[in-house]
Design an enzyme around this catalytic site. Structure first.
Site, PDB file in Angstrom:
ATOM      1  N   ASP A  47      -6.713   9.075   9.811  1.00 52.14           N
ATOM      2  CA  ASP A  47      -5.344   8.781  10.219  1.00 52.14           C
ATOM      3  C   ASP A  47      -5.059   9.249  11.635  1.00 52.14           C
ATOM      4  O   ASP A  47      -5.432  10.358  12.028  1.00 52.14           O
ATOM      5  CB  ASP A  47      -4.350   9.448   9.264  1.00 52.14           C
ATOM      6  N   GLU A  60       0.849  -1.190   0.000  1.00 52.02           N
ATOM      7  CA  GLU A  60       0.000   0.000   0.000  1.00 52.02           C
ATOM      8  C   GLU A  60       0.883   1.238   0.000  1.00 52.02           C
ATOM      9  O   GLU A  60       1.799   1.344   0.814  1.00 52.02           O
ATOM     10  CB  GLU A  60      -0.867   0.043   1.257  1.00 52.02           C
TER      11      GLU A  60
END
Length: 272
Positions: A60, A49
């Site tokens: 996040d 990724e």
């Protein structure tokens, strides 16, 4: 078959799960992140990724946010991330690359143009964190037209009544968010996974990769055993960040530190 489907099928035949490490493109700089990317397959990464940094990354945690800030400071753009993928493909035509990011930069780039450029660069799938299926009409048709897998996030709070609708628009694999909350803040529990992964399997035949709560080699091995793969992000970023100098610049230890951690994760998954 796509590279993603081929990889999961081959690993299933081998009787093991996949390791999917994450790196933020351009963190802490282009040259270092590109070197880490090139070294990940040999260190044991089955899929990779690549984070596309964004100024407002709502999913996040602090670790990934700081990585994104370093990347943006280093000059990261979507075009630059695609150039990283294109360069990687010059030496590797088999390891799947999944781009993970947010919808706003893609729309600013132009969704149709982005999907065409991502495919041309050698990307295989997209994870767009803030794009629910109900609002994917601006991107999904272009991804499908280019043969890019559109990978959906499934959370522990996703109810049985919603699962079929979400999964109908998914391809490649399912990204199971093993915790409620933002990345890197706590770890998944075996008890939760034992309940939720079989529940998912009732609704899909796609491979399932577990992320958002996988930090240690032991946890990666458990995730790859319970599901079909383990995604490790924050733990790798933390170790990389700890190797930087006082000004946040890469040191001679940076690349070796990250790749050493990938090797440890891969060894645990292989042993498991």
């Amino acid at each position: 078959m796509s590279r993603i489907a081929q990889t999961f099928a081959a690993l299933k035949a081998e009787g093991r799960g996949a390791l999917m490490p994450f790196l933020m493109g351009y963190d802490p700089d282009l040259a270092t992140s590109a070197e880490i990317l090139r070294g990940m397959p040999a260190a044991g990464a089955d899929l990779i990724e690549i984070g596309c940094p964004f100024s407002d990354p709502m999913a996040d945690g602090p670790t990934v946010q700081l990585a994104g800030q370093r990347a943006l400071k280093a000059g990261a753009t979507l075009g630059g991330i695609l150039a990283m993928v294109r360069d990687f493909r010059q030496g590797n035509d088999h390891t799947p690359i999944i781009l993970m990011g947010y919808l706003n930069p893609i729309l600013s780039y132009g969704a149709e143009r982005f999907c065409a450029d991502a495919k041309a660069a050698g990307a295989d799938g997209l994870i767009v964190v803030d794009m629910p299926p109900e609002e994917s009409q601006d991107l999904a048709p272009f991804a499908t037209a280019q043969g890019l897998d559109l990978i959906r996030l499934i959370a522990p709070t996703t109810g049985d009544e919603r699962l079929p609708g979400v999964l109908r628009s998914c391809s490649g694999f399912i990204y199971y968010v093993a915790i409620t909350g933002i990345t890197g803040t706590r770890s998944a529990t075996s008890a939760d996974l034992a309940v939720n992964i079989p529940r998912l399997r009732q609704h899909t035949s796609l491979p399932i990769a577990i992320g958002f709560g996988v930090r240690t080699p032991a946890q990666a091995a458990e995730a790859a055993k319970v599901a079909d793969g383990a995604v490790v992000a924050s733990a790798l970023i933390e170790r990389m960040a700890a190797s930087l100098d006082a000004q946040g610049r890469a040191t001679p230890a940076t690349v070796a530190t990250v790749l050493g951690d990938v090797r440890a994760l891969a060894a645990a998954i292989h042993a498991g």
